[in-house]
Design a protein around this motif. Structure first.
Motif, PDB file in Angstrom:
ATOM      1  N   MET A  48      16.850 -40.121  30.747  1.00  0.00           N
ATOM      2  CA  MET A  48      15.867 -40.337  29.686  1.00  0.00           C
ATOM      3  C   MET A  48      16.502 -40.203  28.307  1.00  0.00           C
ATOM      4  SD  MET A  48      12.556 -38.199  30.977  1.00  0.00           S
ATOM      5  CE  MET A  48      13.474 -36.647  30.925  1.00  0.00           C
ATOM      6  N   THR A  49      15.937 -40.940  27.370  1.00  0.00           N
ATOM      7  CA  THR A  49      16.229 -40.762  25.944  1.00  0.00           C
ATOM      8  C   THR A  49      14.900 -40.820  25.197  1.00  0.00           C
ATOM      9  OG1 THR A  49      18.359 -41.884  26.170  1.00  0.00           O
ATOM     10  CG2 THR A  49      17.501 -41.611  23.953  1.00  0.00           C
ATOM     11  N   GLY A  50      14.692 -39.861  24.340  1.00  0.00           N
ATOM     12  CA  GLY A  50      13.427 -39.861  23.600  1.00  0.00           C
ATOM     13  C   GLY A  50      12.976 -38.456  23.294  1.00  0.00           C
ATOM     14  N   PRO A  51      11.729 -38.297  22.897  1.00  0.00           N
ATOM     15  CA  PRO A  51      10.701 -39.341  22.799  1.00  0.00           C
ATOM     16  C   PRO A  51      10.777 -40.116  21.486  1.00  0.00           C
ATOM     17  CG  PRO A  51       9.753 -37.231  22.236  1.00  0.00           C
ATOM     18  CD  PRO A  51      11.187 -36.958  22.621  1.00  0.00           C
ATOM     19  N   TYR A  52      10.180 -41.319  21.508  1.00  0.00           N
ATOM     20  CA  TYR A  52      10.116 -42.184  20.345  1.00  0.00           C
ATOM     21  C   TYR A  52       8.678 -42.650  20.139  1.00  0.00           C
ATOM     22  CZ  TYR A  52      15.198 -42.599  20.986  1.00  0.00           C
ATOM     23  OH  TYR A  52      16.534 -42.332  21.125  1.00  0.00           O
ATOM     24  N   GLY A  53       8.427 -43.214  18.972  1.00  0.00           N
ATOM     25  CA  GLY A  53       7.144 -43.849  18.728  1.00  0.00           C
ATOM     26  C   GLY A  53       6.169 -42.989  17.971  1.00  0.00           C
ATOM     27  N   GLU A  54       4.950 -43.510  17.871  1.00  0.00           N
ATOM     28  CA  GLU A  54       3.921 -42.896  17.050  1.00  0.00           C
ATOM     29  C   GLU A  54       3.203 -41.783  17.795  1.00  0.00           C
ATOM     30  OE1 GLU A  54       0.943 -45.816  16.176  1.00  0.00           O
ATOM     31  OE2 GLU A  54       1.160 -46.727  18.148  1.00  0.00           O
ATOM     32  N   ARG A  55       2.565 -40.918  17.022  1.00  0.00           N
ATOM     33  CA  ARG A  55       1.733 -39.850  17.566  1.00  0.00           C
ATOM     34  C   ARG A  55       0.285 -40.267  17.380  1.00  0.00           C
ATOM     35  NH1 ARG A  55       4.949 -34.896  17.348  1.00  0.00           N
ATOM     36  NH2 ARG A  55       7.043 -35.426  16.597  1.00  0.00           N
ATOM     37  N   THR A  56      -0.294 -40.833  18.427  1.00  0.00           N
ATOM     38  CA  THR A  56      -1.600 -41.465  18.286  1.00  0.00           C
ATOM     39  C   THR A  56      -2.717 -40.481  17.993  1.00  0.00           C
ATOM     40  OG1 THR A  56      -1.877 -41.358  20.683  1.00  0.00           O
ATOM     41  CG2 THR A  56      -0.957 -43.383  19.773  1.00  0.00           C
ATOM     42  N   MET A  57      -2.526 -39.204  18.316  1.00  0.00           N
ATOM     43  CA  MET A  57      -3.603 -38.227  18.150  1.00  0.00           C
ATOM     44  C   MET A  57      -3.442 -37.390  16.892  1.00  0.00           C
ATOM     45  SD  MET A  57      -5.179 -38.884  21.009  1.00  0.00           S
ATOM     46  CE  MET A  57      -6.276 -37.520  21.328  1.00  0.00           C
ATOM     47  N   SER A  58      -2.432 -37.688  16.071  1.00  0.00           N
ATOM     48  CA  SER A  58      -2.096 -36.803  14.962  1.00  0.00           C
ATOM     49  C   SER A  58      -3.186 -36.739  13.895  1.00  0.00           C
ATOM     50  CB  SER A  58      -0.771 -37.246  14.321  1.00  0.00           C
ATOM     51  OG  SER A  58      -0.873 -38.580  13.839  1.00  0.00           O
ATOM     52  N   ASP A  59      -3.869 -37.839  13.635  1.00  0.00           N
ATOM     53  CA  ASP A  59      -4.886 -37.851  12.579  1.00  0.00           C
ATOM     54  C   ASP A  59      -6.255 -38.253  13.125  1.00  0.00           C
ATOM     55  OD1 ASP A  59      -4.233 -40.435  13.123  1.00  0.00           O
ATOM     56  OD2 ASP A  59      -4.252 -41.119  11.048  1.00  0.00           O
TER      57      ASP A  59
END
Length: 674
Positions: free
Chosen positions: A461-472
């Protein structure tokens, strides 16, 4: 005065042998001063060097503008209220401060809603593909900004000058020369930005908070801009050296034989290949994996060729190389840190993670593979994804996958669950390997629907990447999740996370999942049962659409009427029996993960596709209060429809007046297909 290698590219213009002194110019060939050529040539050289010096200042302004935008973005993120919109301020706060905060939050939400209404839908799909108008608007602004600097600060004119020792033969010198140099310099200056936009370990993401994949569109089109500028630079000087300068073909032959020109031709050919292979037609023709590897190699050789063509501008090339190598190094470090754990022997070392395989056969649309494993690591954020490499197939390829399992903060070990459809390339090889191992591990004949066994496959594995959908996400937001096929992996963690939080009676939640066959429910049956058990808001809001139910139906059974098909929506999932619940709670093997039978889910199926233009407004109109957050993943057609539907549901004026239901946001992941 003896000529130096740095002066060779301009010896045919200036008389270096009789030069009194040499005047250095950053990023350009040194100039002979005072000018000993004819008057016209001297005026032309004045225009060339002045335009270049101004152009170098302009490149600084361009980069200063980029840096200023990032700085303001970072400051705005830092100063933004920590509480999401809709959260009331403490009652003991000063009334004026509270009112100001509420007004600002309302204005912010109204402006965001208004921009979504006009900028969220797809732009001209034939030209740009499935991207929003926001991305295209950003590209238009960038292109216009660069166009201004491509033409400003240049003295436009024409100078006809005699050729030495050739009476009656004249050179035509014009502003085409300094303009061609200008667009070439800007193409060099944009090279580091192009590499930054393509980086997975992106500093742009750290500053802006946007996921790295958000910059892929700009990376691709900035590459097209660089190609256009380089082509204009090449055509401009080709016209000058093969037609405007005399005598011909002597001047043209001497020009093209120079080493810097040979490297320039090599760079232009490499850039042309980069552009052709990056087009949708090029990727379909050669395959995505070939495109990726060829893109890396060609890009690095291209930068080397640019260095050979005009090393004076290495100030722009070296940072690009450093960004690329830092990005690659960071990926290796992250992988090493993730997999440096205790070995079975008790010592510390690097080890791939063994994953349990569940294989679902589907000869028509591509087989489905589910991976489940536990790994000691910190929790990631919902919405993020990992790049997985399967060393038993190839260590040179990795693919992004979103875990459908819920990360548990504070836990020493995290459960990873992934499903993906094998279409072609590496995923097809993995599916074939998984099927072979699953079949080998079965001690008896399995059904045609799936092969479930305690087979293993090594994963890096490599990551994590991407958006945090629950942040706001606001506490009073209503949640509508829409998925197509394997896109369920993107939306399920959202619902699973909300199921662990206190439930508000006013919050409405719903899941719409479009699948091809009834047997596809096996992919995530345990997770659906957990949602039914732990999320009261969702018990009547799970709707499964089976688009090819007729293929699964008994031929002797009566056909579904057109009216029933048009209004088809499955009944909600019933709670699974206790033995299924206990089976799903135990995640020790692939077999126990999928211990829930379709019959236990009590689903009715119809051959229908959801009418998103009707379902989304219906969901919004039945909410009690709060805005609506739509989470979606699936094929491009579905995402395009959702963008249009969600955009039409937004009305900034109504949001300003307090109508929260007119504030609708869309968070989507369109990397997945059916």
């Amino acid at each position: 005065m003896a000529a130096t290698p740095a002066l060779v590219p301009r010896q045919h213009i200036q008389d270096h042998a009789n030069a009194a002194s040499i005047q250095p110019h950053w990023g350009y060939a040194d100039r002979v001063v005072p000018c000993v050529n004819d008057v016209g040539s001297c005026k032309y050289l004045d225009a060339v060097y002045d335009a270049h010096d101004v152009g170098m200042y302009y490149t600084g302004i361009i980069w200063a503008t980029f840096a200023g935008i990032l700085l303001l973005w970072a400051v705005a993120r830092h100063l933004a209220p920590s509480q999401p919109p809709g959260v009331q301020m403490p009652l003991d706060a000063d009334e004026q401060v509270k009112e100001k905060g509420r007004t600002w939050a309302r204005l912010h939400r109204a402006a965001a809603s208004c921009s979504r209404r006009y900028l969220l839908p797809d732009a001209a799909r034939v030209i740009f593909g499935r991207v929003t108008r926001t991305q295209v608007l950003t590209l238009v602004v960038l292109t216009g900004y660069l166009a201004i600097f491509s033409f400003a600060g240049i003295v436009y004119g024409k100078w006809v000058t005699p050729v030495k020792n050739m009476p009656g033969v004249y050179n035509t010198r014009s502003s085409l020369g300094p303009w061609s140099d200008r667009v070439g310099v800007i193409a060099y200056a944009l090279t580091p930005l192009s590499i930054m936009l393509s980086s997975r370990e992106s500093i742009l993401s750290l500053v802006t908070g946007l996921p790295y994949q958000s910059f892929n569109f700009l990376h691709r089109w900035l590459g097209y801009i660089i190609f256009a500028q380089s082509l204009l630079h090449t055509l401009g000087w080709t016209l000058i050296e093969t037609w405007l300068y005399q005598p011909q073909p002597k001047v043209a032959v001497a020009w093209i034989k120079q080493l810097y020109m040979i490297w320039g031709c090599v760079a232009m050919i490499l850039l042309l290949l980069l552009v052709l292979l990056s087009t949708p037609w090029g990727i379909r023709l050669t395959g995505y994996e070939f495109f990726r590897k060829a893109h890396y190699v060609l890009a690095m050789v291209y930068i080397g060729a640019c260095w050979g063509h005009w090393h004076q501008l290495q100030v722009f090339l070296l940072p690009g190389l450093l960004v690329w190598f830092i990005d690659r190094g960071a990926r290796l470090v992250r992988t090493a840190l993730l997999h440096y754990n205790f070995l079975p022997s008790g010592h510390m070392g690097f080890r791939a993670t063994p994953a349990n395989i569940t294989f679902f056969t589907d000869a028509t649309n591509g087989d489905i593979v589910r991976l489940d494993y536990d790994h000691p690591q910190d929790a990631w954020a919902v919405g993020q994804h990992f790049y997985l490499t399967f060393p038993e197939s190839s260590i040179w390829q990795s693919h992004p996958f979103t875990p459908l399992s819920l990360p548990i903060f504070g836990a020493d070990t995290q459960r990873h669950s992934y499903i993906f459809r094998a279409k072609k390339g590496e995923t097809k090889k993995i599916a074939a390997l998984s099927a072979k191992r699953a079949a080998r591990s079965n001690s008896h004949e399995e059904s045609h629907e799936s092969l479930m066994a305690d087979a293993r496959l090594s994963v890096l594995m490599t990551g994590p990447y991407g958006e945090r959908t629950m942040s706001d996400l606001s506490p009073d937001s209503n949640i509508l999740c829409i998925a197509g096929g394997t896109g369920i992996t993107y939306v399920l963690p959202v619902l699973l996370d909300l199921a662990t939080r206190p439930q508000s009676l006013d919050r409405r939640m719903s899941l719409i999942w479009v699948i091809r066959h009834r047997k596809d429910l096996d992919w995530v049956a345990p997770e659906l049962a957990v949602l039914k058990k732990r999320c009261p808001n969702l018990r009547t809001g799970i709707h499964i659409y089976v688009t090819r139910a007729a293929e699964d139906a008994d031929p002797s059974a009566p056909a579904v009427s057109e009216k029933a098909t048009a209004n088809a929506c499955t009944e909600e999932i019933s709670p699974a029996p206790s033995h299924s619940q206990s089976s799903s709670a135990s995640l020790s093997s692939a077999l126990s993960v999928h211990g829930i039978a379709k019959a236990d889910l009590a689903l009715d199926h119809y051959q229908a596709r959801p009418d998103l233009a009707a379902l989304v407004p219906e969901f919004i109109n039945t909410t009690a209060r709060g805005r609506t957050d739509v989470f979606a993943s699936g094929p491009g057609e579905m995402i395009s429809d959702l963008r249009r539907v969600v955009a039409s549901a937004n009305r900034g004026g109504q949001v300003w007046k307090g109508e929260d239901r007119c504030d609708v946001r869309l968070t989507c992941d369109d990397r997945l297909e059916w």
